[in-house]
Design a protein around this motif. Structure first.
Motif, PDB file in Angstrom:
ATOM      1  N   UNK A 258     -18.305 -53.667  30.177  1.00  0.00           N
ATOM      2  CA  UNK A 258     -18.647 -52.635  31.135  1.00  0.00           C
ATOM      3  C   UNK A 258     -19.399 -53.219  32.341  1.00  0.00           C
ATOM      4  N   UNK A 259     -20.321 -54.150  32.084  1.00  0.00           N
ATOM      5  CA  UNK A 259     -21.110 -54.707  33.182  1.00  0.00           C
ATOM      6  C   UNK A 259     -20.251 -55.489  34.172  1.00  0.00           C
ATOM      7  N   UNK A 260     -19.191 -56.111  33.679  1.00  0.00           N
ATOM      8  CA  UNK A 260     -18.290 -56.839  34.570  1.00  0.00           C
ATOM      9  C   UNK A 260     -17.624 -55.862  35.539  1.00  0.00           C
ATOM     10  N   UNK A 261     -17.175 -54.719  35.036  1.00  0.00           N
ATOM     11  CA  UNK A 261     -16.531 -53.713  35.886  1.00  0.00           C
ATOM     12  C   UNK A 261     -17.527 -53.103  36.867  1.00  0.00           C
ATOM     13  N   UNK A 262     -18.738 -52.851  36.417  1.00  0.00           N
ATOM     14  CA  UNK A 262     -19.772 -52.328  37.313  1.00  0.00           C
ATOM     15  C   UNK A 262     -20.066 -53.349  38.403  1.00  0.00           C
ATOM     16  N   UNK A 263     -20.261 -54.599  38.015  1.00  0.00           N
ATOM     17  CA  UNK A 263     -20.567 -55.643  38.991  1.00  0.00           C
ATOM     18  C   UNK A 263     -19.484 -55.794  40.041  1.00  0.00           C
ATOM     19  N   UNK A 264     -18.232 -55.810  39.608  1.00  0.00           N
ATOM     20  CA  UNK A 264     -17.134 -55.961  40.573  1.00  0.00           C
ATOM     21  C   UNK A 264     -16.946 -54.696  41.400  1.00  0.00           C
ATOM     22  N   UNK A 265     -17.285 -53.551  40.826  1.00  0.00           N
ATOM     23  CA  UNK A 265     -17.270 -52.314  41.602  1.00  0.00           C
ATOM     24  C   UNK A 265     -18.316 -52.361  42.712  1.00  0.00           C
TER      25      UNK A 265
ATOM     26  N   UNK B 237     -11.126 -48.713  35.617  1.00  0.00           N
ATOM     27  CA  UNK B 237     -10.858 -48.211  36.968  1.00  0.00           C
ATOM     28  C   UNK B 237     -11.887 -47.155  37.362  1.00  0.00           C
ATOM     29  N   UNK B 238     -12.195 -46.272  36.452  1.00  0.00           N
ATOM     30  CA  UNK B 238     -13.177 -45.226  36.735  1.00  0.00           C
ATOM     31  C   UNK B 238     -14.562 -45.827  36.982  1.00  0.00           C
ATOM     32  N   UNK B 239     -14.960 -46.737  36.124  1.00  0.00           N
ATOM     33  CA  UNK B 239     -16.272 -47.382  36.271  1.00  0.00           C
ATOM     34  C   UNK B 239     -16.339 -48.161  37.581  1.00  0.00           C
ATOM     35  N   UNK B 240     -15.311 -48.952  37.868  1.00  0.00           N
ATOM     36  CA  UNK B 240     -15.295 -49.739  39.096  1.00  0.00           C
ATOM     37  C   UNK B 240     -15.296 -48.880  40.348  1.00  0.00           C
ATOM     38  N   UNK B 241     -14.543 -47.790  40.332  1.00  0.00           N
ATOM     39  CA  UNK B 241     -14.472 -46.911  41.504  1.00  0.00           C
ATOM     40  C   UNK B 241     -15.806 -46.211  41.762  1.00  0.00           C
ATOM     41  N   UNK B 242     -16.427 -45.704  40.708  1.00  0.00           N
ATOM     42  CA  UNK B 242     -17.724 -45.028  40.866  1.00  0.00           C
ATOM     43  C   UNK B 242     -18.779 -46.017  41.358  1.00  0.00           C
ATOM     44  N   UNK B 243     -18.787 -47.217  40.792  1.00  0.00           N
ATOM     45  CA  UNK B 243     -19.750 -48.238  41.234  1.00  0.00           C
ATOM     46  C   UNK B 243     -19.517 -48.608  42.697  1.00  0.00           C
ATOM     47  N   UNK B 244     -18.258 -48.687  43.105  1.00  0.00           N
ATOM     48  CA  UNK B 244     -17.944 -49.035  44.497  1.00  0.00           C
ATOM     49  C   UNK B 244     -18.430 -47.951  45.457  1.00  0.00           C
ATOM     50  N   UNK B 245     -18.232 -46.702  45.104  1.00  0.00           N
ATOM     51  CA  UNK B 245     -18.682 -45.605  45.971  1.00  0.00           C
ATOM     52  C   UNK B 245     -20.208 -45.607  46.078  1.00  0.00           C
ATOM     53  N   UNK B 246     -20.875 -45.731  44.941  1.00  0.00           N
ATOM     54  CA  UNK B 246     -22.342 -45.747  44.947  1.00  0.00           C
ATOM     55  C   UNK B 246     -22.867 -46.923  45.770  1.00  0.00           C
ATOM     56  N   UNK B 247     -22.273 -48.099  45.576  1.00  0.00           N
ATOM     57  CA  UNK B 247     -22.721 -49.286  46.313  1.00  0.00           C
ATOM     58  C   UNK B 247     -22.412 -49.169  47.803  1.00  0.00           C
ATOM     59  N   UNK B 248     -21.321 -48.527  48.151  1.00  0.00           N
ATOM     60  CA  UNK B 248     -20.990 -48.341  49.570  1.00  0.00           C
ATOM     61  C   UNK B 248     -22.113 -47.601  50.278  1.00  0.00           C
ATOM     62  N   UNK B 249     -22.533 -46.503  49.688  1.00  0.00           N
ATOM     63  CA  UNK B 249     -23.632 -45.741  50.287  1.00  0.00           C
ATOM     64  C   UNK B 249     -24.945 -46.519  50.235  1.00  0.00           C
TER      65      UNK B 249
END
Length: 153
Positions: A1-8, A102-114
């Motif tokens: 999970x942490x790998x997907x969060x990190x890459x997100x 995909x869900x984890x990475x997408x949510x992390x990407x949106x949060x990190x974008x902001x």
């Protein structure tokens, strides 16, 4: 999970960098779960090299004045898709369900974008930093996160 969060998170900072690191990971640690799947292309060396080249261009383009903000609707959708691709790739390569990654990475990407959009604006005002300098610091942080997220299997 942490790998997907990190890459997100990396995708939220630099959109193509997350998938580039995911493809590099898939090339470094080939997975039978990716072979023959819709994500199998991420395990191809030419895809990895192409994503790395696009990432290099993105690092330069990020510093150009007038580029749309990462939190504009189009930018946010692209970053979510990139985070989703990166997360799905690393999840499926580990034998888990791609949609979860995909869900984890997408949510992390949106949060990190902001988060990084506003952090960069704040740092620029608070410390009187040029935007290109703040962007360079963000680049280093994104690379470090990507390396850390893909360091070991």
């Amino acid at each position: 999970m942490m790998r997907a969060v990190g890459l997100g998170v990396v995708s939220g900072m630099r959109s193509v960098m997350g998938p580039a690191f995911a493809s590099q990971y898939a090339n470094r640690y080939p997975s039978r779960q990716l072979n023959g799947s819709p994500l199998g292309f991420m395990q191809k060396e030419n895809v990895m090299r192409g994503l790395q080249t696009i990432t290099a261009g993105e690092l330069v383009a990020d510093k150009v004045p007038g580029v749309l903000d990462r939190i504009s609707p189009g930018g946010l959708v692209g970053r979510a898709a990139a985070g989703g691709l990166a997360g799905a790739t690393v999840y499926q390569s580990g034998g888990d369900k791609a949609w979860r990654g995909a869900l984890i990475g997408a949510v992390a990407a949106i949060a990190a974008s902001y988060a990084f959009f506003y952090l960069r604006k704040y740092a620029g005002k608070k410390y009187n930093l040029k935007d290109a300098f703040a962007g360079g610091v963000e680049d280093v942080l994104a690379v470090g996160l990507g390396v850390g997220a893909t360091a070991r299997k």
